[in-house]
Write a protein that holds these residues in place. Structure first.
Motif, PDB file in Angstrom:
ATOM      1  N   SER A 118       0.628  -1.237  -0.021  1.00  0.00           N
ATOM      2  CA  SER A 118       0.063   0.141   0.010  1.00  0.00           C
ATOM      3  C   SER A 118       0.667   1.457  -0.027  1.00  0.00           C
ATOM      4  O   SER A 118       0.324   2.459  -0.079  1.00  0.00           O
ATOM      5  N   HIS A 119       2.198   1.195   0.115  1.00  0.00           N
ATOM      6  CA  HIS A 119       2.921   2.258  -0.043  1.00  0.00           C
ATOM      7  C   HIS A 119       4.402   2.097  -0.420  1.00  0.00           C
ATOM      8  O   HIS A 119       5.151   1.434   0.404  1.00  0.00           O
ATOM      9  N   ALA A 120       4.458   2.457  -1.453  1.00  0.00           N
ATOM     10  CA  ALA A 120       6.199   2.375  -2.322  1.00  0.00           C
ATOM     11  C   ALA A 120       6.248   3.531  -2.847  1.00  0.00           C
ATOM     12  O   ALA A 120       5.600   4.445  -3.195  1.00  0.00           O
ATOM     13  N   HIS A 121       7.842   3.777  -3.037  1.00  0.00           N
ATOM     14  CA  HIS A 121       8.322   5.062  -4.181  1.00  0.00           C
ATOM     15  C   HIS A 121       9.241   4.248  -4.812  1.00  0.00           C
ATOM     16  O   HIS A 121      10.519   4.656  -4.947  1.00  0.00           O
ATOM     17  N   TYR A 122       8.567   4.018  -6.083  1.00  0.00           N
ATOM     18  CA  TYR A 122       9.416   3.286  -7.076  1.00  0.00           C
ATOM     19  C   TYR A 122       9.849   4.621  -7.914  1.00  0.00           C
ATOM     20  O   TYR A 122      10.579   4.290  -8.876  1.00  0.00           O
ATOM     21  N   GLY A 152      -1.427  12.019  -0.716  1.00  0.00           N
ATOM     22  CA  GLY A 152      -0.389  11.588   0.226  1.00  0.00           C
ATOM     23  C   GLY A 152       0.844  11.468  -0.515  1.00  0.00           C
ATOM     24  O   GLY A 152       0.979  11.616  -1.680  1.00  0.00           O
ATOM     25  N   GLU A 153       2.161  11.471   0.306  1.00  0.00           N
ATOM     26  CA  GLU A 153       1.932  11.405   1.564  1.00  0.00           C
ATOM     27  C   GLU A 153       1.833  12.842   2.190  1.00  0.00           C
ATOM     28  O   GLU A 153       2.961  13.722   1.904  1.00  0.00           O
ATOM     29  N   ILE A 154       1.219  13.094   3.133  1.00  0.00           N
ATOM     30  CA  ILE A 154       0.945  14.508   4.031  1.00  0.00           C
ATOM     31  C   ILE A 154       1.080  14.138   5.472  1.00  0.00           C
ATOM     32  O   ILE A 154       1.169  12.959   5.769  1.00  0.00           O
ATOM     33  N   ILE A 205      -2.598   5.630   8.448  1.00  0.00           N
ATOM     34  CA  ILE A 205      -1.571   5.913   9.220  1.00  0.00           C
ATOM     35  C   ILE A 205      -0.321   5.073   8.581  1.00  0.00           C
ATOM     36  O   ILE A 205      -0.320   4.031   9.047  1.00  0.00           O
ATOM     37  N   HIS A 206       0.471   5.650   7.930  1.00  0.00           N
ATOM     38  CA  HIS A 206       1.507   5.154   7.119  1.00  0.00           C
ATOM     39  C   HIS A 206       2.709   4.582   8.114  1.00  0.00           C
ATOM     40  O   HIS A 206       2.850   5.423   8.697  1.00  0.00           O
ATOM     41  N   CYS A 207       3.206   3.393   7.917  1.00  0.00           N
ATOM     42  CA  CYS A 207       4.489   2.910   8.678  1.00  0.00           C
ATOM     43  C   CYS A 207       4.183   3.370  10.150  1.00  0.00           C
ATOM     44  O   CYS A 207       5.112   4.146  10.620  1.00  0.00           O
ATOM     45  N   THR A 260       5.988  -1.541   2.310  1.00  0.00           N
ATOM     46  CA  THR A 260       7.240  -1.690   2.197  1.00  0.00           C
ATOM     47  C   THR A 260       7.841  -0.133   2.535  1.00  0.00           C
ATOM     48  O   THR A 260       8.859   0.054   3.184  1.00  0.00           O
ATOM     49  N   ASP A 261       7.067   1.047   1.969  1.00  0.00           N
ATOM     50  CA  ASP A 261       7.714   2.281   1.938  1.00  0.00           C
ATOM     51  C   ASP A 261       9.120   2.207   1.263  1.00  0.00           C
ATOM     52  O   ASP A 261      10.105   2.914   1.393  1.00  0.00           O
ATOM     53  N   CYS A 262       9.336   1.106   0.330  1.00  0.00           N
ATOM     54  CA  CYS A 262      10.431   0.938  -0.378  1.00  0.00           C
ATOM     55  C   CYS A 262      10.996   2.374  -1.199  1.00  0.00           C
ATOM     56  O   CYS A 262      10.092   3.066  -1.733  1.00  0.00           O
TER      57      CYS A 262
HETATM   58 ZN   LIG Z   1       6.823   6.886   2.021  1.00  0.00          ZN
END
Ligand SMILES: [Zn+2]
Length: 253
Positions: free
Chosen positions: A5-9, A91-93, A150-152, A200-202
């Motif tokens: 649900s949350h990645a930065h490719y 997001g992300e904010i 609420i991420h990570c 992952t927030d990868c």
């Molecule tokens: Zn992030």
């Protein structure tokens, strides 16, 4: 199959092998990704990735680190980008008082503005909060939402319960697998099934046993396995419920 649900490719750490990395995900059990923007440039890149790859969705927004130079025109740009059919969240904010890369007053101002924008656009929000629990909760209480993450998540059981009461989903990343994580295993046990997400927030936040290396969506399985273990269920079950939750929250048919 997992929904990260949350990645930065868009991150430059994927510049050498982005296409290969993304193409190998399906055979490694990853069905979907939401790629998250952190400023105007990376929000545009997120939309471009979502356009190029079927299984990628995008979130657009300006991270608290980057709001120091934010202007009304940028808010308009976010609103424009959000019209794309594959943009599923703002997001992300949020607030980051650990690094304080932007003045706190600016962080609070643009966090509130983007919360309002998301509500007006009928989109859920993806929230980053670090060392700023009190103010994040205050703004969350003041803001109406169409769902949010609420991420990570990195707080206590009590903090998780407040966000759950406000209607938020709790998303776990690598830290739940870390040997020194104190409250997270407890939080992972109490989040209701219909509010649980994994990410992952990868390329950041690689879980054990890859801590410190470049993270990628394939490693979301370590997060799922840890949570499954803590809750006494199978990793397949965690995969299914978190994937269903992500699709419902992001309004993916
Ligand atoms: Zn992030």
């Amino acid at each position: 199959m997992y929904f990260d649900s949350h990645a930065h490719y868009d991150d430059r750490r994927f510049d050498d092998d982005r296409h290969e990395a993304l193409l190998s995900l399906a055979e490694n059990g990853i069905s979907n990704i939401t790629n998250i923007g952190s400023d105007i440039k990376t929000s545009k890149k997120s939309v471009a990735l979502a356009e190029k790859y079927d299984f990628i969705y995008a979130a657009v927004g300006v991270h608290p680190h980057e709001v120091k130079d934010m202007q009304d025109a940028d808010l308009l740009e976010i609103a424009n980008l959000s019209k794309h059919k594959k943009v599923v969240a703002i997001g992300e904010i949020g607030l980051d008082y650990y690094y304080d890369h932007s003045p706190r007053e600016a962080q609070r101002y643009w966090f509130k503005k983007q919360m309002k924008l998301a509500y007006d656009l009928k989109l859920p929000v993806v929230i980053h909060s670090r060392d700023a629990t009190e103010d994040t909760i205050k703004i969350c209480k003041e803001s109406k939402i169409h769902g949010g993450i609420i991420h990570c998540f990195s707080g206590s059981v009590e903090t998780a319960e407040i966000y759950l009461d406000l209607g938020y989903h709790i998303s776990f990343a690598g830290p739940v697998t870390f040997k020194n994580s104190k409250s997270l295993p407890e939080v992972a046990k109490i989040v209701p099934e219909d509010r649980l997400l994994i990410e992952t927030d990868c390329p950041y936040m690689a879980p054990e046993p890859h801590r410190g290396k470049r993270n990628c969506s394939v490693y979301v399985k370590y997060v799922a396995e840890k949570i499954a273990d803590l809750r006494g269920v199978s990793a397949e079950h965690i995969a299914k419920i978190t994937s269903d939750n992500a699709k419902k929250l992001f309004n993916i048919k």
